[in-house]
Each structure stands twice: as C-alpha cells, then as structure tokens.
Design an enzyme around this catalytic site. Structure first.
Site, mmCIF file in Angstrom:
data_model
loop_
_atom_site.group_PDB
_atom_site.id
_atom_site.type_symbol
_atom_site.label_atom_id
_atom_site.label_comp_id
_atom_site.label_asym_id
_atom_site.label_seq_id
_atom_site.Cartn_x
_atom_site.Cartn_y
_atom_site.Cartn_z
ATOM 1 C CG HIS A 35 48.214 -5.667 12.265
ATOM 2 N ND1 HIS A 35 49.137 -4.972 11.496
ATOM 3 C CD2 HIS A 35 48.733 -6.918 12.411
ATOM 4 C CE1 HIS A 35 50.150 -5.768 11.199
ATOM 5 N NE2 HIS A 35 49.927 -6.951 11.736
ATOM 6 C CG ASP A 89 54.525 -24.974 3.000
ATOM 7 O OD1 ASP A 89 54.574 -24.184 3.970
ATOM 8 O OD2 ASP A 89 55.405 -25.023 2.120
ATOM 9 C CG HIS A 91 54.533 -14.259 9.680
ATOM 10 N ND1 HIS A 91 55.715 -13.785 10.199
ATOM 11 C CD2 HIS A 91 53.690 -13.191 9.624
ATOM 12 C CE1 HIS A 91 55.594 -12.485 10.448
ATOM 13 N NE2 HIS A 91 54.367 -12.104 10.119
#
Length: 349
Positions: A199, A79, A71
């Site tokens: 997953h 970053d 994410h």
C-alpha cells in the site's frame, strides 16, 4: 531496446542475488525462476514492455496489478482464478465484495496473454503472467527486483464464496489480519507487515475510509489513531455521505513510488485505512518494531517484501498436469471429448 529485469541486479548485489535465487528455487520443488528460459525466453520483455506502455496513461496500473496478484493468491492459491469471468459452472471472483468495482487491470492481463500466445503459444500460464506482472510493476515503481519462481498452471474454476471470506478487509483489526494471513499459510509477522507495504502506492475508494473518519467502530467519532491534520484532509476528500468511489492516495507523500514511506506514514498516524494503521497503533503489537525498522531502513523492507512475495507466490500452486494453461485468461479452455458414431468414425467435439 527491450525490457529486461536484469538492469537492477547490480543494486541488489551478487551475494544477495545468489541467495535469493537459491531461495526461490527451493521455495517450491516444481517452481523455478528459469522455467521459461527454453520455451518463452522473452516473457519478461513482453510483459514488461506492456506495463511500461500502460503506465504512460494509467499511473495506477502498477499498484492495481500487484493487488490483483495478492487477491488471486489469497483465494485457493496463485492460480489465476480471479481472472475468470462468469460461466455456467461457477460465479466469478470479480463479483465478490473485496473485488467488485475495485479490482482492475484485467484488460492489461488480456493484452499480455494475447502477446504471449503470439510469441509462445500455449506456454505461459495466466497465473505466471500475473505473478511476473506484479514483480515488474514493483520494479518499475522504484521497488526491488527478485527472481520469480515460475511454472504455475491455471485453475479451471473460480471460488466466489471463498473470495468473500478469505481476503482481508480494510476494516480488520490486527487480530483479524493475523488470522486471515495465517489461514492461507502466511504465519510470520513479517509476512503481514511487509506485504501490507504494497500500500505504499496506489489508491483506495472513500467507502473504505469514511467509517473511521466519522463513526469509528460505532462511536460516532473518528478513529483516535488518525493524525488530526490528516483527518481534516481526509474529511475534505471524503465528505460524510459523499461519493464512496472517489479515490484517495494510500501514500500522500510519494503516491506512485514503491518505497518505505508507507511505514513512516503509519508512525505519523497517516495510514489511510484501518487495517494499515492497526500495524502501528495497536498497543504492544509485535508489528510495531517492524514498522519502525522498515521506516528507518528501506533496504530491510525490500528484503522482507521479497521474502514475503516469494512465500505468497508459492501458495498452493497448480503444477505438472494439474489445471491447465488457459488460451484466454477469462475462460477455461474448451473441453475436448472424443466420440465414435455408429459407423465407427471417431471425432472430437
């Protein structure tokens, strides 16, 4: 005995390891696996030991750290912008719909940062901590080791609006998934299929599952790609109008292991969320052969996953003098301003 990633190298093989090191070194001119060898040689030990400790009480944490890295990278690059709390200058990405009440592991990253600031003050970026943590989390869960290109610096801002649009939705169809991945530079089919294999462990909330159990795409019927037996089980776990925050295992067979069972589940109609099952159930899709291949040969999946993780980890990194090395992963460093008073005395504030 301290944690070390080297114990798994023999399983990969010297030739493969050498190729991966070369690939990692060349993947971004300013990122390299040995970036901290001279300045913080025990960075892997420190991060690894904390994950080992956290796993004793939270078996979900490995998958959560991998998801956090994913994410982060999908929103303006890797970053550590996802780690920033709200400030007067920006709204946190933690409030964005794909992260709110689901992204977790921030306290563990905090713990790593505190330990690293004690051992190597001002050396290791939060972006690299998150990258290393994701790799070690995979390794400790039975997955592969790979050389992590390092040398990222931290963003001084967060991107709430972009986090709401850039991250793939669990309700995406295959076309939407491919677009989301291509938009950030992951335009290989293998990037999508291999990274979706993350997953293979972890959990999802019922709110991301129930639409396909009761009203798939507004049909008032379940997703026809769902295995009938699995549908019954999921409806038991996630009743209609039930608690949407209840957690369900992505993989019903080996829920906390990083393996290729995820792909076998897809072949059997047992993908938990729509965006997973789309990889196998979309007629004529070029993702289907890869699902079959990764299901049949875990080593092929591991190699593809390593390649995709290195590619994802090199999305728009801040390097050199860009960004900063945060002292606290939740806030940007205090800005130092030099001023001179009427008497000519210079001070920093």
């Amino acid at each position: 005995m301290g944690f070390s990633p080297s114990f798994s190298c023999s399983a990969i093989g010297a030739l493969i390891l050498g190729c991966l090191l070369l690939q990692a070194s060349n993947s971004n001119a300013q990122l390299r696996p040995d970036f901290y060898f001279g300045t913080c040689p025990f960075v892997f030990d420190i991060i690894g030991n904390i994950i080992v400790d956290e796993l004793q009480t939270d078996p979900r944490i490995a998958a959560s750290l991998l998801r956090l890295h994913f994410h982060d990278c999908f929103v303006r690059g890797c970053d550590a912008s996802i780690l920033l709390d709200n400030s007067t200058s920006f709204r946190t990405e933690k409030d964005a719909a794909p992260n709110a009440n689901s992204a977790r592991g921030f306290n563990v990253i905090d713990r790593m940062k505190v330990a690293l600031e004690r051992a190597c003050p001002g050396r290791v970026s939060c972006a690299d901590i998150l990258t290393i943590a994701s790799q070690i989390s995979v390794l400790l869960s039975g997955g592969p080791w790979w050389p992590v290109p390092l040398g990222r610096r931290d963003s001084v801002e967060a991107f709430f609006a972009l986090a709401n649009t850039a991250l793939p939705s669990p309700f995406f169809n295959l076309t939407q998934l491919k677009t989301a991945f291509a938009d950030v530079g992951l335009n290989r089919t293998s990037d999508l299929v291999a990274l979706s294999g993350g997953h293979t462990f972890g959990r999802a909330q019922c709110q991301f599952v129930t639409p396909r159990l009761y009203n798939f795409n507004g049909t008032n019927s379940p997703d026809p790609s769902l295995n009938p037996t699995y549908l019954v089980e999921l409806r038991r776990l996630c009743p209609q109008n039930g608690n949407g925050t209840v957690l369900v295992n992505f993989d019903v067979v080996t829920p906390d292991a990083f393996d290729s069972q995820y792909y076998t589940n897809l072949r059997n109609g047992k993908g938990l969320i729509q965006s997973d099952q789309e990889l196998f159930s979309t007629p004529g899709a070029d993702t289907i052969p890869l699902v079959n291949q990764y299901s049949s040969d875990m080593s092929v999946f591991f190699r593809a996953f390593i390649d995709a993780m290195i590619r994802m980890g090199n999305l728009r990194p801040l390097t050199g003098t860009q960004g900063e090395i945060r002292q606290n992963c939740r806030v940007v460093n205090p800005r130092i301003r030099v001023v001179e008073n009427d008497d000519g005395v210079v001070s920093s504030i």
